[in-house]
Design a protein around this motif. Structure first.
Motif, short mmCIF file in Angstrom:
data_model
loop_
_atom_site.label_atom_id
_atom_site.label_comp_id
_atom_site.label_asym_id
_atom_site.label_seq_id
_atom_site.Cartn_x
_atom_site.Cartn_y
_atom_site.Cartn_z
N TRP A 35 0.84 -1.20 0.00
CA TRP A 35 0.00 0.00 0.00
C TRP A 35 0.88 1.25 0.00
O TRP A 35 1.99 1.26 0.53
CB TRP A 35 -0.90 0.02 1.23
CG TRP A 35 -1.81 -1.15 1.32
CD1 TRP A 35 -2.45 -1.78 0.31
CD2 TRP A 35 -2.18 -1.85 2.52
NE1 TRP A 35 -3.21 -2.82 0.79
CE2 TRP A 35 -3.06 -2.89 2.13
CE3 TRP A 35 -1.86 -1.70 3.86
CZ2 TRP A 35 -3.61 -3.77 3.06
CZ3 TRP A 35 -2.42 -2.57 4.79
CH2 TRP A 35 -3.29 -3.59 4.39
N SER A 37 0.63 3.72 1.81
CA SER A 37 0.83 4.19 3.19
C SER A 37 2.21 3.80 3.72
O SER A 37 2.73 4.44 4.64
CB SER A 37 -0.26 3.62 4.11
OG SER A 37 -0.38 2.22 3.94
N ALA A 40 4.34 6.72 2.82
CA ALA A 40 3.93 7.91 3.56
C ALA A 40 4.49 7.88 4.98
O ALA A 40 5.04 8.87 5.47
CB ALA A 40 2.41 8.01 3.58
N ASP A 331 -1.96 1.93 13.56
CA ASP A 331 -1.93 3.33 13.93
C ASP A 331 -0.92 3.51 15.06
O ASP A 331 -1.19 3.15 16.21
CB ASP A 331 -3.32 3.79 14.37
CG ASP A 331 -3.42 5.30 14.54
OD1 ASP A 331 -2.42 5.90 14.98
OD2 ASP A 331 -4.48 5.86 14.25
N ASN A 388 -11.02 7.48 8.89
CA ASN A 388 -9.65 7.58 8.41
C ASN A 388 -9.50 8.50 7.22
O ASN A 388 -8.55 8.40 6.46
CB ASN A 388 -9.12 6.19 8.02
CG ASN A 388 -8.85 5.34 9.24
OD1 ASN A 388 -8.56 5.86 10.31
ND2 ASN A 388 -8.99 4.04 9.09
N SER A 391 -6.12 10.81 7.06
CA SER A 391 -4.89 10.00 7.00
C SER A 391 -4.81 9.23 5.69
O SER A 391 -3.74 9.08 5.11
CB SER A 391 -4.82 9.05 8.19
OG SER A 391 -5.86 8.09 8.13
N ARG A 392 -5.93 8.73 5.17
CA ARG A 392 -5.90 7.97 3.92
C ARG A 392 -5.56 8.87 2.74
O ARG A 392 -4.92 8.44 1.78
CB ARG A 392 -7.26 7.29 3.68
CG ARG A 392 -7.56 6.15 4.65
CD ARG A 392 -6.48 5.10 4.66
NE ARG A 392 -6.86 3.92 5.41
CZ ARG A 392 -6.01 2.98 5.81
NH1 ARG A 392 -4.72 3.10 5.53
NH2 ARG A 392 -6.42 1.93 6.48
N GLU A 395 -1.85 9.23 2.86
CA GLU A 395 -1.17 7.97 2.59
C GLU A 395 -1.19 7.56 1.12
O GLU A 395 -0.60 6.55 0.76
CB GLU A 395 -1.80 6.87 3.44
CG GLU A 395 -1.51 7.03 4.92
CD GLU A 395 -2.34 6.12 5.79
OE1 GLU A 395 -2.08 6.06 7.00
OE2 GLU A 395 -3.26 5.45 5.26
#
Length: 408
Positions: A35, A37, A40, A331, A388, A391-392, A395
């Motif tokens: 992913w 993320s 990130a 998290d 989320n 944050s998504r 990411e």
């Protein structure tokens, strides 16, 4: 403005998905490609460390920390209110001398059946015969494969940079445009032993096997290719590290970081003028799509009329979307798993015709992702537990390519 970097692992990577893992005899599968993320988190952590910010304090902070510069605060924000930082591109890439060439998983509208990878065929949206009008397919033109006979599709096939350019313009794909996943990485299995955290001893009977990813490197004779990850980041305003090391993936394995200038980056683009003239195009998910209505894109109404950025419109006539994936993660700020959310997978394709608007609106969409038109989940979804959103976005989810859909 987007800053780019090339991340090259120094060791095998533990790229874990979201499957349960921890019982005696467990087998941990790797997720490849991972992913966005992953990039990130690694880059933001490095940026904080470079500026002397305590990572634990930042993870718990609800307001701006003392000592955090205006520029860094505007970029990273806080865990609850992220700043302008956003991963806008994340994909496997190859380094050829000074050039960085992105690779992309074969989109859902291309089928390759020959082992020699020389018979790539596009799916073609086709209006069904009136007697088939009761088909369960939800859109007017199901995408069909026209082939001489039955065959099993090849798996784990990727587009190279030249192939991505040909694909974005709807051109014929040859074997020179395609790679097998084995040309980019290999899986390596590692045996592990669980530890008792309280006693700092080995836990009895807790052996496990984990699948790791070893990206390919050039051999001593210069053969092969150096493989890593290409990352594009918006909103950093020159704060992205230029070189050095990163903690990357599970167990904090090391990776090198190298800034990439635009002149050394091969990023193909579609023929925007042709899209505007022919008034039809494809949208292709470059990262997992987190949408309010499952596979359906933001901006669609009940009649499949799509309303995009800057008041452009088009009509959705077909879609090729593979089985939904699930994303979660850990998290660090809250020390708990992130909510599991279903996503449309990378490579999903949506065909649109009757485009009304300017190509500049689609350029904006390609640059900003679907966040340019929808901050899913909306406030009502947050109440339902979909919390989320910000944050998504940071990411790197909901990014896409715009591709031509040429008239034949």
């Amino acid at each position: 403005m987007t800053d780019y970097c090339f991340i090259e692992p120094l060791d095998v990577l533990y790229l874990r998905g979201n499957k349960l893992f921890g019982d005696a005899g467990s087998y941990g599968e790797a997720l490849m490609p991972p992913w966005p993320s992953l990039a990130a988190g690694a880059l933001r952590s490095r940026m904080l460390a470079d500026h002397g910010i305590d990572l634990a304090a930042f993870a718990q902070a609800r307001e701006r920390l003392p000592g955090l510069s205006d520029a860094l605060h505007a970029c990273l924000g806080t865990p609850q209110k992220p700043g302008k930082f956003r991963v806008s591109l994340f994909t496997v890439a190859c380094r050829e001398k000074e050039q960085i060439q992105p690779c992309f998983p074969l989109p859902a509208d291309v089928v390759v059946t020959a082992r020699t990878l020389d018979d790539a065929t596009y799916l073609q949206p086709t209006a069904p015969h009136p007697t088939l009008s009761s088909s369960s397919y939800a859109l007017p033109q199901p995408p069909l494969l026209r082939a001489a006979g039955p065959a099993k599709p090849q798996s784990n096939v990727w587009l190279n940079a030249a192939g991505l350019g040909a694909y974005l313009n709807g051109e014929k794909l040859g074997k020179e445009h395609l790679l097998r996943g084995g040309e980019l990485w290999q899986f390596d299995h590692r045996l592990g032993i669980a530890l008792n955290g309280a006693q700092r001893t080995v836990a009895r009977g807790m052996l496990y096997t984990a699948q790791t990813v070893a990206l390919n490197r050039r051999d001593g004779g210069g053969k092969g290719r150096d493989v890593g990850f290409l990352v594009g980041v918006d909103g950093v305003n020159g704060l992205l590290p230029k070189d050095g090391l990163l903690r990357f993936g599970g167990d904090g394995r090391g990776a090198t970081l190298q800034a990439v200038s635009s002149k050394n980056l091969l990023l193909p683009a579609p023929d925007w003028r042709r899209i505007e003239q022919e008034r039809r195009f494809r949208l292709v998910l470059a990262t997992p799509g987190l949408f309010a209505d499952g596979w359906q894109l933001p901006g669609l109404d009940a009649d499949n009329l799509w309303k995009g950025p800057d008041h452009c419109t088009a009509r959705l006539v077909a879609a090729a979307v593979n089985r939904a994936d699930t994303v979660s993660g850990w998290d660090l700020a809250q020390r708990q798993p992130k909510s599991a959310q279903r996503v449309a997978p990378v490579g999903s394709v949506y065909w649109f015709d009757d485009f009304q608007g300017k190509a500049e609106a689609l350029r904006k969409l390609a640059s900003e992702g679907f966040w340019a038109m929808s901050d899913y989940p909306d406030l009502s979804r947050r109440v339902e537990g979909f919390n989320n959103l910000l944050s998504r976005r940071v990411e790197g989810f909901n990014n896409l390519f715009v591709a031509a859909w040429p008239k034949r």
